[in-house]
Each structure stands twice: as structure tokens, then as C-alpha cells.
Design a protein around this motif. Structure first.
Motif, PDB file in Angstrom:
ATOM      1  N   GLU A   6       0.829  -1.188   0.000  1.00  0.00           N
ATOM      2  CA  GLU A   6       0.000   0.000   0.000  1.00  0.00           C
ATOM      3  C   GLU A   6       0.861   1.233   0.000  1.00  0.00           C
ATOM      4  O   GLU A   6       1.862   1.314   0.706  1.00  0.00           O
ATOM      5  CB  GLU A   6      -0.884  -0.004   1.253  1.00  0.00           C
ATOM      6  CG  GLU A   6      -2.186  -0.705   0.988  1.00  0.00           C
ATOM      7  CD  GLU A   6      -3.186  -0.401   2.085  1.00  0.00           C
ATOM      8  OE1 GLU A   6      -3.095   0.677   2.701  1.00  0.00           O
ATOM      9  OE2 GLU A   6      -4.031  -1.262   2.308  1.00  0.00           O
ATOM     10  N   ALA A 392     -14.055 -13.355  16.292  1.00  0.00           N
ATOM     11  CA  ALA A 392     -14.275 -12.897  14.916  1.00  0.00           C
ATOM     12  C   ALA A 392     -14.036 -11.396  14.817  1.00  0.00           C
ATOM     13  O   ALA A 392     -13.414 -10.920  13.863  1.00  0.00           O
ATOM     14  CB  ALA A 392     -15.697 -13.251  14.473  1.00  0.00           C
ATOM     15  N   LEU A 395     -10.320 -10.668  14.968  1.00  0.00           N
ATOM     16  CA  LEU A 395      -9.715 -11.027  13.683  1.00  0.00           C
ATOM     17  C   LEU A 395     -10.018  -9.961  12.633  1.00  0.00           C
ATOM     18  O   LEU A 395      -9.136  -9.535  11.881  1.00  0.00           O
ATOM     19  CB  LEU A 395     -10.263 -12.385  13.246  1.00  0.00           C
ATOM     20  CG  LEU A 395      -9.607 -13.073  12.060  1.00  0.00           C
ATOM     21  CD1 LEU A 395      -8.130 -13.198  12.282  1.00  0.00           C
ATOM     22  CD2 LEU A 395     -10.223 -14.450  11.874  1.00  0.00           C
ATOM     23  N   ALA A 396     -11.270  -9.490  12.612  1.00  0.00           N
ATOM     24  CA  ALA A 396     -11.643  -8.475  11.613  1.00  0.00           C
ATOM     25  C   ALA A 396     -10.843  -7.206  11.826  1.00  0.00           C
ATOM     26  O   ALA A 396     -10.329  -6.615  10.868  1.00  0.00           O
ATOM     27  CB  ALA A 396     -13.142  -8.187  11.711  1.00  0.00           C
ATOM     28  N   ALA A 399      -7.210  -7.728  10.869  1.00  0.00           N
ATOM     29  CA  ALA A 399      -7.016  -7.871   9.421  1.00  0.00           C
ATOM     30  C   ALA A 399      -7.250  -6.557   8.701  1.00  0.00           C
ATOM     31  O   ALA A 399      -6.704  -6.329   7.630  1.00  0.00           O
ATOM     32  CB  ALA A 399      -7.950  -8.955   8.871  1.00  0.00           C
ATOM     33  N   ALA A 400      -8.071  -5.704   9.260  1.00  0.00           N
ATOM     34  CA  ALA A 400      -8.338  -4.422   8.622  1.00  0.00           C
ATOM     35  C   ALA A 400      -8.086  -3.307   9.629  1.00  0.00           C
ATOM     36  O   ALA A 400      -9.021  -2.706  10.155  1.00  0.00           O
ATOM     37  CB  ALA A 400      -9.775  -4.377   8.105  1.00  0.00           C
ATOM     38  N   ALA A 402      -7.387  -0.433   9.332  1.00  0.00           N
ATOM     39  CA  ALA A 402      -7.935   0.872   8.967  1.00  0.00           C
ATOM     40  C   ALA A 402      -9.236   1.152   9.710  1.00  0.00           C
ATOM     41  O   ALA A 402      -9.563   2.312   9.990  1.00  0.00           O
ATOM     42  CB  ALA A 402      -8.161   0.933   7.463  1.00  0.00           C
ATOM     43  N   ILE A 403      -9.982   0.083  10.051  1.00  0.00           N
ATOM     44  CA  ILE A 403     -11.232   0.288  10.795  1.00  0.00           C
ATOM     45  C   ILE A 403     -10.919   0.900  12.157  1.00  0.00           C
ATOM     46  O   ILE A 403     -11.526   1.885  12.571  1.00  0.00           O
ATOM     47  CB  ILE A 403     -11.967  -1.054  10.972  1.00  0.00           C
ATOM     48  CG1 ILE A 403     -12.293  -1.661   9.609  1.00  0.00           C
ATOM     49  CG2 ILE A 403     -13.232  -0.870  11.783  1.00  0.00           C
ATOM     50  CD1 ILE A 403     -12.968  -3.004   9.701  1.00  0.00           C
ATOM     51  N   THR A 406      -9.818   4.414  11.924  1.00  0.00           N
ATOM     52  CA  THR A 406     -10.909   5.356  11.670  1.00  0.00           C
ATOM     53  C   THR A 406     -11.705   5.598  12.943  1.00  0.00           C
ATOM     54  O   THR A 406     -11.991   6.740  13.282  1.00  0.00           O
ATOM     55  CB  THR A 406     -11.849   4.786  10.592  1.00  0.00           C
ATOM     56  OG1 THR A 406     -11.031   4.276   9.544  1.00  0.00           O
ATOM     57  CG2 THR A 406     -12.768   5.839  10.058  1.00  0.00           C
TER      58      THR A 406
ATOM     59  N   LEU B 197     -14.812  -5.444   4.052  1.00  0.00           N
ATOM     60  CA  LEU B 197     -13.511  -5.837   4.608  1.00  0.00           C
ATOM     61  C   LEU B 197     -12.489  -6.047   3.499  1.00  0.00           C
ATOM     62  O   LEU B 197     -11.349  -5.615   3.594  1.00  0.00           O
ATOM     63  CB  LEU B 197     -13.657  -7.135   5.412  1.00  0.00           C
ATOM     64  CG  LEU B 197     -14.028  -6.989   6.885  1.00  0.00           C
ATOM     65  CD1 LEU B 197     -14.201  -8.363   7.505  1.00  0.00           C
ATOM     66  CD2 LEU B 197     -12.953  -6.229   7.630  1.00  0.00           C
ATOM     67  N   TYR B 201     -11.356  -2.134   2.785  1.00  0.00           N
ATOM     68  CA  TYR B 201     -10.209  -2.130   3.689  1.00  0.00           C
ATOM     69  C   TYR B 201      -9.084  -3.036   3.214  1.00  0.00           C
ATOM     70  O   TYR B 201      -8.072  -3.173   3.878  1.00  0.00           O
ATOM     71  CB  TYR B 201     -10.653  -2.506   5.098  1.00  0.00           C
ATOM     72  CG  TYR B 201     -11.482  -1.432   5.751  1.00  0.00           C
ATOM     73  CD1 TYR B 201     -10.894  -0.242   6.156  1.00  0.00           C
ATOM     74  CD2 TYR B 201     -12.839  -1.576   5.931  1.00  0.00           C
ATOM     75  CE1 TYR B 201     -11.640   0.767   6.742  1.00  0.00           C
ATOM     76  CE2 TYR B 201     -13.606  -0.577   6.507  1.00  0.00           C
ATOM     77  CZ  TYR B 201     -12.995   0.595   6.907  1.00  0.00           C
ATOM     78  OH  TYR B 201     -13.736   1.592   7.475  1.00  0.00           O
ATOM     79  N   ALA B 203      -8.547  -6.040   3.330  1.00  0.00           N
ATOM     80  CA  ALA B 203      -8.123  -7.151   4.185  1.00  0.00           C
ATOM     81  C   ALA B 203      -7.965  -8.382   3.297  1.00  0.00           C
ATOM     82  O   ALA B 203      -8.587  -8.476   2.240  1.00  0.00           O
ATOM     83  CB  ALA B 203      -9.172  -7.415   5.256  1.00  0.00           C
ATOM     84  N   VAL B 211     -13.281 -14.623   9.172  1.00  0.00           N
ATOM     85  CA  VAL B 211     -13.994 -13.805  10.163  1.00  0.00           C
ATOM     86  C   VAL B 211     -15.477 -14.158  10.133  1.00  0.00           C
ATOM     87  O   VAL B 211     -16.094 -14.414  11.174  1.00  0.00           O
ATOM     88  CB  VAL B 211     -13.809 -12.296   9.854  1.00  0.00           C
ATOM     89  CG1 VAL B 211     -14.781 -11.464  10.652  1.00  0.00           C
ATOM     90  CG2 VAL B 211     -12.386 -11.868  10.145  1.00  0.00           C
ATOM     91  N   ILE B 214     -16.112 -17.843  11.481  1.00  0.00           N
ATOM     92  CA  ILE B 214     -16.014 -17.968  12.940  1.00  0.00           C
ATOM     93  C   ILE B 214     -17.165 -17.225  13.602  1.00  0.00           C
ATOM     94  O   ILE B 214     -17.844 -17.740  14.495  1.00  0.00           O
ATOM     95  CB  ILE B 214     -14.658 -17.429  13.440  1.00  0.00           C
ATOM     96  CG1 ILE B 214     -13.518 -18.298  12.925  1.00  0.00           C
ATOM     97  CG2 ILE B 214     -14.627 -17.383  14.957  1.00  0.00           C
ATOM     98  CD1 ILE B 214     -12.152 -17.813  13.336  1.00  0.00           C
ATOM     99  N   GLY B 215     -17.397 -15.994  13.138  1.00  0.00           N
ATOM    100  CA  GLY B 215     -18.459 -15.190  13.725  1.00  0.00           C
ATOM    101  C   GLY B 215     -19.822 -15.833  13.550  1.00  0.00           C
ATOM    102  O   GLY B 215     -20.663 -15.782  14.449  1.00  0.00           O
ATOM    103  N   GLU B 420      -6.232  -2.230  -6.860  1.00  0.00           N
ATOM    104  CA  GLU B 420      -5.842  -0.883  -6.447  1.00  0.00           C
ATOM    105  C   GLU B 420      -5.904   0.028  -7.646  1.00  0.00           C
ATOM    106  O   GLU B 420      -5.270  -0.220  -8.661  1.00  0.00           O
ATOM    107  CB  GLU B 420      -4.410  -0.897  -5.908  1.00  0.00           C
ATOM    108  CG  GLU B 420      -4.247  -1.845  -4.758  1.00  0.00           C
ATOM    109  CD  GLU B 420      -3.683  -1.168  -3.552  1.00  0.00           C
ATOM    110  OE1 GLU B 420      -3.602   0.072  -3.553  1.00  0.00           O
ATOM    111  OE2 GLU B 420      -3.333  -1.889  -2.614  1.00  0.00           O
TER     112      GLU B 420
END
Lengths: 428, 422
Positions: A6, A392, A395-396, A399-400, A402-403, A406, B197, B201, B203, B211, B214-215, B420
Motif C-alpha cells: 500500500e 471474529a 480477527l476483523a 485484518a483491517a 484501517a477500521i 478510523t 472488509l 479495507y 483485508a 472472520v 467464525i463469527g 488498487e
């Protein structure tokens, strides 16, 4: 290959020397910037946010809250807060132990009461042990650019191999039998990792699909073995016979503490994985292939060998988790004995940034959640499955990131590189 | 690596000499084993009875009875001739078709052998294969939608599970139609989550899928333990009744197998056709595929890559949610914890096996549904193969296909790669 990296979104360098007022920045603002740039902050905030969301789930599904809502919304909010709070208190006491009880037990001097009071803490370590092994398995794979989603299946095969070694090899002294059964378990896992590894290296078949398939093959295989050849004589349920006493991992305390030598082996393995990855030539090759397979190949590294070896070693570590459960905790093998240690490992490895020390810490956290959840279910009546929801979310957020950035208005660090865990289905 | 370039160069007609030989030898081996393992082990006069009417159907057809050994010998001979022809000159582009025929003959021989001296309800077996293929194929279609646009979806399982739970809960509170709609909506929401996600983002798509998986296990088991088990009235949405298609269901043999089902089977046929036409014969499908194959080129031509991917993943999620509804309002009428039991992952396998196409997925789904259904009948046949071993077949078959032993699949080139914009 630029799509894996990135571009830095902001350029904070502009703020440094050109602006004279920079010098007069307060101690606090410098500190805040330092903190927001630290990856550890993201990790901690991810865990905290996930726990908050878990608490929200508890509050939103609480019948007391529904009842209170009828009276006044304010009361409902308070009841919800109390429900979430009592849930986490129960979780904490289940994971670490109740401080008051520990203190009282120590004062009374009653040995059994002391063991009982401290049992939650040791139970956390027992739960964390297989997670350390599987977490290391995933971390090793990530470092070599491989996503081993099949740790669960490798764990099953490891358990099958270890339990067979524990039952059918007789008459050995423990000092030989325990390591032998443990190594045989690791071998089983290695075999289950080898197959996707060689398929990936030779045909380019993606390891994620193949390890998922191998998971289900392992489940069916264990079901068949436990209804057939491995089933305990005179048993009506699919469960194996108990292993020989000489194959059981050593324990150090009396009942009810189940803590056993597996935890120490796990720590040793963590150190070995660290040493292998960061202090040996092979480990360098692994990490190099993981970061840039093409460059590594042009520099003369053998991608085929690295891929096969990495998957096999990853499988061996996951197999050890199975052996550990069989030899240390259950002493036999039942259908579906693992409750997702191999899948938790994905979150643990990411949480620990694929570093062995991080994996150990992540496994301790998840072990505490697991062991606390049992107490939570008994005390607060919250189903144990909430742990999966929290995991979960963790993990989210990991993995991201940026969340998290923010939500908490964190600054984007200037040198941010997206991490690459796996590549598209078709190789690179 | 160089595989993607190779697959493009390799046209569909070309069959390498090695593969031609391997296939020929395989056909001969199958012929040999039909004769050696099945036919030879039978007593000469034994007869096989195949029932041609599924249980409970009104369209009757007499049983089909034949003497087993001679039929098996003829089938072995057919396979041997096909094998010889393959070795001598090869079937070229039709090799896979011939392979399917030989495999079919082998399965038929196996059944005839297993049922010799007894009877097997063939129509019932095929009908339950079709029914069992429904969640698998719908899961595969969900995967096709996502992956054709370049987003890997391993969360089919989680989306189905959540759809199943929502279908039950909402269906019990209102009625099953609204329950099914809610299942679809929740699937779409999870698809949106996966899209946010992995597209917004960036990911890793596999982690994002994990995710959701599991969730989904967590939240559905949580709600099940907290509410559904305690209040049974929240766990009884009802089941969609079977609707016989007026004229078609009266066709002997075919009618009861294909046209005496509930909504879900017909919906599956509908989705299959719509998706096939949509993907390969409309501008919408062309755009979606181009985004999955070469997003940069698509972007240059003015296609909004991100919007297309969002749409595809949300539609895929809705499809999986619909498939989840099958488990509760479509077949059992109640929700049990982790009731999808890996069907979503078999769906993923079916998508790969079916080469990322709707009808290929359906074929694979039927095959996997057949093994599933046969596994439950093995005890009746008494052939001494554990049902668990048969249940491994879908997974092993997928690994073999993926390894390129029977021709490499044509996966979308940009599958799993975040895009991208430059």
C-alpha cells in the motif's frame, strides 16, 4: 507485484523540520502521535473493541434488559451495562481466579482449597497450550507466505497418530514413551501438511483449498477410525481406549489442576520456531520466500523445498497440538474432541504478528477467554459461543487495521505496508 | 508462476499425449476392476432389482430386474473398448465427456454389484441425490458469483449458517416466506461485510471469509442456546410443502425425480439458467467476468471495478443466504447448532470441480449429493465400504481436479487479488 504494497496515504514528514512551531508541541501531543503510530496500539484497541462489542451483544440479548425496556430506556441501558459487567467479571474469575478466594485459601493453608482457588489460572494455561502449537503452525506458514487453514485437520491426524502410539506401544518407560508418542503425533500432522505442500509446489494448487479439503478428510477419517479399528473394546460410543499410563504427559499438581508438561514443551517449541525463523539460513529462506517468492527464486532459493518444508513443519506443529491434547488432557480420543483450536490459531497468529512471542501471548489471551467462558456460562448464563463472536471481531480488526484507525482517529503511520498473508487462488 | 499464462495458451481442444495415455490406461483399469472385483465375485444366476419409483410417489413404474453378471461383463467390455480407442487415437476434446461416461458406468456397475441378490431403489437414490445437491449447488453458485468478479469467498459456510438461523427465527415470528426473505437479506448483509472488509479495507479475502465463518458459528450458536432452545415456538418456522409440476411430474421415472419437490429445487433450476445466461450472454456478465479476469483493463474501459465487485459479493451472499434457508424452512423445519456441517465448503469444492461455471457446479453438486445419498444407503447394500470413506470422495475428487490431473480448471485470473486504482 506493486499491488501488495500500500502506498502511504499521508506524508507526515512534512510536519517535521520545516515548521518552527513543531518544537513547541506539547509533551502530550507528541506522546499521542507516538502511541497512535505503534502497531501495539492497534492490537490492544482491536481486543478492547471486540470485548466492547461482545458486551453489547450480551446486553442486547439479555431478557432482563427487555423487561427493563418496558419500564424506562434509561433503566434498560443500566441493566444492559450490569449484564455485560457481570459477564466479564465471571469471565475474569473463570480465567484467572477470584482474588478474594485465592487470598482466603492461602490464609487457610488447606492444600486442596489452594489448588481449587488457583485452578482457573492453570486451566487457562491448559487451554492455551494447544493454541500455542497451532498458533505457531499458522505463524510459520504465514512467514513462508503460506496460509495453512488446515491446522484443525492436522491436529486431528496428530491426535490419531499419538493416541495409536499411546495405546499400541506397550512396556516402554515414560521417559521414552512420552516423547515417542509426541513425535509420532507431530509426524502425523507433518504428513497432513506435506500433501498440500507438495501439491502447491508441484502443481500450483492453492494450499487454502487443499487444506480445507484435507480438514474434512481428516474429520471423516477420525470418525471412521473411532467407529471401527480405534474404538475401545466394549464401548458403544465412538471413543478410543485410554492410552498407556507411560505415555501420559507429566503433571505437577494434584486434582483438580490439569496443568501438564505440554505447556513447557509449547514454550520450548515457540523458542525453537523463533530460533529457526530468525537465526538460521533456512529460516531466512522461509521469510524471504514469504515476502517475495519471485525475487527469492531468482536469487537461487529452492521454492519447492521451502514450500514443502514449511507446510510439513506447520503441519507437524499442529499435529503436536493434537498429541498434546491426547497425551496431556484427554488420554483418549473422541469424535470432535477439538473445539476449533486450529481455527482460533488464525486469529492468534495474526494477533501475534506471526512472531513466536506474540503467538504465545495471543494464545494465553484466547486460552483465558476459553477457560473463562466456561465459568461465565455457569455463573452468568451466557452461552460459551460468545467467545467465537469476540474472536471474529478481533480477527476483523486485526485484518483491517484501517477500521480501528478510523474509529479511534489514529494517525496512519508513514511507513505502512500492507501485510501479505496469501495470494490469489492461482499461485502468485 | 507461469501457470496462468500456460492455461491461456492451452486451448480446450488440445490433449497432451501423456494425458491421453493416462486416460486410456485409467479406462482399461476401470474395465478390469468391473470384471475382476464385481463380476467375477458373483454367483452366476444372481439378479439385481432396481426400483424405478421413489417412495411415496404416485407415478408408478415396474421394477427393473436383470441378471447381474452378464450385464457387468458387457459394461466392462464397453469400458475396455473405450480405453483401447483412447489409447489408439484419443477422443481429443471429448476426453472429459468420455471420462464422465466411464465413471458413470463404474458407479452403475458398483450399484448393480452391491444390489445383486437384493434390490435398490434407484429412483429414490437419484431423487435424494438431487435434493441433497441443492444446498451444495446453491453454495457453489454463491461462490461462482463472487469469484467470477475476483473475490474469493470461503465464507459460504458461514453465510449459509446465518441464513439458516435467521430463516428459522424470522420464519417462526412471521411466516416462512418472510423467513426466507430474511435469510436472503442476512446473507446479503454478510456479503456486504465481506465486501467492505476485502474491497474497501483490502483485508486478505481469506481472512475476511474466516472472520465471517467464525463469527457465524458464534452468533448462531449463541442465539440458538439463548433463545431457540429455550422457546421452542421460536424454532418452528414450518417447511415449504412439495409442489408437483402438473404435467411433468407424470412422466415415469423422470417426473418423480425432478418435478415433485418444494420451492428450493425449482429455484435451483431457475438460478442455474439465469446465472448461466447472465454470466455468459449479457453485458452484465461480461463486465463481471472482465473485472475478475483483468480488473485494470476493465477499469480502463470505464467499468467501475469496485462497484461491480460489491454487487457480485452481495449477490453471492444473498445466494448463500437462500441456500441457508434450505436447511431450515426447506428441509428440517428447525435450527440446530452448526447444522450446515460443512456443506458450504463442499459447495466451494463443487464450484472448483465445476470449473467456476453454473452448470459445472450443478454437475459437481449432483455428484457430491449422490455420494452423500449413497453413503446413507451403504448399510443397506452391505458392501463393506464404510460410509465415512465415501463421504471423503468430494474432497479427494476436488484435490485431484485442482492438481490438474484431469485437466486444469480455468479459474478467474484476478481471483483473490485486491484491486488498487492507480
Amino acid at each position: 507485484m506493486t499491488d501488495h504494497e500500500e502506498q502511504p496515504q499521508e506524508q507526515p514528514e512534512e510536519q517535521t523540520q520545516e515548521q518552527p512551531e513543531e518544537v513547541r508541541r506539547s509533551f502530550v501531543s507528541v506522546f499521542v502521535e507516538e502511541v497512535s503510530a505503534s502497531p501495539l496500539t492497534i492490537t490492544i484497541l482491536a481486543i478492547v473493541s471486540a470485548l466492547i462489542l461482545g458486551g453489547l451483544l450480551v446486553a442486547l440479548t439479555s431478557e432482563d434488559v427487555y423487561a427493563a425496556w418496558g419500564e424506562s430506556p434509561l433503566l434498560a441501558i443500566r441493566t444492559g451495562f450490569e449484564a455485560a459487567w457481570s459477564t466479564y467479571v465471571a469471565l475474569f474469575e473463570g480465567a484467572i481466579g477470584s482474588p478474594a478466594r485465592m487470598f482466603a485459601a492461602l490464609q487457610s493453608g488447606d492444600a486442596e482449597e489452594i489448588r481449587r482457588a488457583f485452578n482457573p489460572f492453570f486451566e487457562t494455561l491448559v487451554q492455551a497450550t494447544p493454541l500455542i502449537f497451532t498458533g505457531l503452525a499458522l505463524a510459520l506458514g504465514f512467514r513462508a507466505g503460506l496460509f495453512n487453514i488446515g491446522a484443525e485437520g492436522q491436529l486431528f491426524i496428530g491426535a490419531i497418530f499419538a493416541v495409536a502410539a499411546g495405546i499400541y506401544i506397550k512396556g516402554l518407560p515414560p521417559i521414552i514413551h512420552v516423547p515417542l508418542a509426541f513425535m509420532i503425533g507431530a509426524l502425523g500432522g507433518a504428513l497432513w501438511g506435506f500433501v498440500p505442500g507438495i501439491l502447491k509446489a508441484k502443481t500450483g494448487a492453492h494450499e487454502v483449498i487443499n487444506t480445507i479439503m484435507m480438514n474434512y478428510i481428516a474429520f471423516r477419517l477420525s470418525e471412521w477410525l473411532l467407529r471401527g479399528p480405534l474404538q475401545a473394546p466394549n464401548s458403544f460410543v465412538p471413543i478410543s481406549a485410554n492410552i498407556e499410563e507411560s505415555a501420559q504427559l507429566w503433571t505437577f499438581f494434584g486434582a483438580p489442576i490439569r496443568f501438564h508438561a505440554g505447556f513447557l514443551i509449547a514454550l520450548v517449541m515457540a523458542w525453537l520456531v523463533y530460533w529457526f525463523l530468525f537465526k538460521t539460513r533456512w529460516g531466512f529462506d522461509f521469510r524471504s520466500v514469504g515476502m517475495n517468492p519471485r525475487a527469492s527464486r531468482y536469487s537461487g532459493m529452492n521454492i519447492v523445498v521451502v514450500t514443502v518444508l514449511a507446510m510439513s513443519m506447520s503441519g507437524a506443529l499442529a499435529g503436536m497440538a493434537g498429541a498434546n491434547e491426547v497425551l496431556g488432557v484427554n488420554h483418549n480420543l473422541a469424535v470432535a474432541f477439538s473445539s476449533g483450536y486450529g481455527f482460533d490459531a488464525i486469529a492468534i497468529a495474526l494477533l501475534g504478528k506471526s512472531h513466536p512471542l506474540g503467538v504465545v501471548l495471543g494464545a494465553l489471551l484466547f486460552g483465558a477467554l476459553r477457560s473463562g467462558a466456561i465459568q461465565m456460562q455457569l455463573q452468568a448464563g451466557i452461552p460459551i459461543d460468545i467467545i467465537s463472536v469476540i474472536q471474529a471481531f478481533i480477527l476483523a480488526f486485526i485484518a483491517a487495521p484501517a477500521i480501528i484507525r478510523t474509529i479511534y482517529r489514529l494517525k496512519t503511520p508513514s511507513i505502512y505496508k500492507g501485510e501479505v498473508f496469501s495470494r490469489g487462488w492461482g499461485g502468485d | 508462476m507461469a501457470t496462468s499464462e500456460m492455461t491461456i495458451k492451452k486451448t480446450a481442444d488440445y490433449v497432451s499425449p501423456t494425458r491421453q495415455r493416462v486416460m486410456g490406461i485409467l479406462f482399461l483399469l476401470i474395465a478390469f476392476s468391473i470384471w475382476f472385483f464385481f463380476s467375477r465375485s458373483l454367483e452366476p444366476g444372481l439378479q439385481t432389482t432396481f426400483g424405478l419409483t421413489p417412495g411415496g410417489s404416485e407415478t408408478q413404474l415396474p421394477d427393473w430386474i436383470f441378471t447381474t453378471a452378464p450385464v457387468l461383463n458387457i459394461l466392462a467390455l464397453v469400458c475396455a473398448i473405450l480405453g483401447g480407442a483412447q489409447l489408439a487415437r484419443g477422443f481429443g476434446s471429448r476426453t472429459n465427456l468420455v471420462l464422465a461416461w466411464v465413471a458413470g458406468i463404474f458407479i452403475f456397475s458398483f450399484l448393480a454389484w452391491g444390489a445383486s441378490g437384493g434390490s435398490l431403489n434407484m429412483a429414490g437414490l437419484l431423487r435424494s441425490s438431487l435434493v441433497r445437491s441443492v444446498p451444495i449447488t446453491i453454495g457453489a453458485l454463491s461462490g461462482v458469483l463472487c469469484e467470477r468478479a475476483g473475490v474469493v469467498n470461503i465464507a459460504i459456510e458461514g453465510m449459509m449458517l446465518t441464513g439458516a438461523m435467521t430463516g428459522t427465527l424470522v420464519g417462526s415470528l412471521t411466516n416462512m416466506w418472510i423467513g426466507l426473505l430474511a435469510a436472503v437479506a442476512v446473507g446479503g448483509l454478510l456479503g456486504l461485510g465481506h465486501a467492505i472488509l476485502s474491497i474497501r479495507y483490502k483485508a486478505d479475502q481469506i481472512i475476511s471469509g474466516t472472520v465471517i465463518n467464525i463469527g457465524a458459528v458464534g452468533i448462531t450458536s449463541f442465539i440458538s442456546a439463548k433463545f431457540l432452545q429455550k422457546y421452542q415456538e421460536l424454532n418452528s418456522p414450518g417447511i415449504f410443502p412439495a409442489w408437483d409440476i402438473p404435467a411433468l411430474s407424470k412422466i415415469p421415472f423422470i417426473g418423480p425425480i425432478f418435478f415433485e419437490h418444494n420451492l428450493f429445487v425449482y429455484a435451483l433450476f431457475f438460478f442455474l439458467i439465469v446465472l448461466h445466461v447472465g454470466l455468459f450472454y449479457t453485458r452484465w456478465g461480461l463486465r463481471m467476468r472482465s473485472v475478475g479476469e483483468h480488473p485494470k483493463a476493465a477499469d480502463t474501459l470505464g467499468i467501475n471495478v469496485f462497484r461491480t465487485r460489491y454487487m457480485a459479493v452481495i449477490l453471492g451472499g444473498m445466494m448463500a443466504g437462500f441456500g441457508g434457508g434450505y436447511f431450515t424452512v426447506g428441509s428440517v423445519g428447525r435450527f440446530d447448532e452448526v447444522m450446515t456441517a460443512g456443506r458450504g465448503f463442499i459447495g466451494l469444492a463443487a464450484m472448483i470441480f465445476g470449473n467456476w461455471t453454473p452448470f459445472g457446479s450443478f454437475g459437481a453438486g449432483l455428484l457430491f449429493g449422490f455420494t452423500d445419498s449413497l453413503a446413507s444407503k451403504l448399510a443397506i447394500l452391505g458392501v463393506g465400504i464404510p460410509s465415512e470413506v465415501l463421504l471423503m470422495v468430494p474432497y479427494i475428487a476436488t484435490m485431484i481436479v485442482l492438481a490438474g490431473v484431469v485437466g486444469r480448471g480455468q479459474m478467474p485470473a484476478a481471483d483473490g487479488k485486491p484491486y488498487e486504482k492507480e
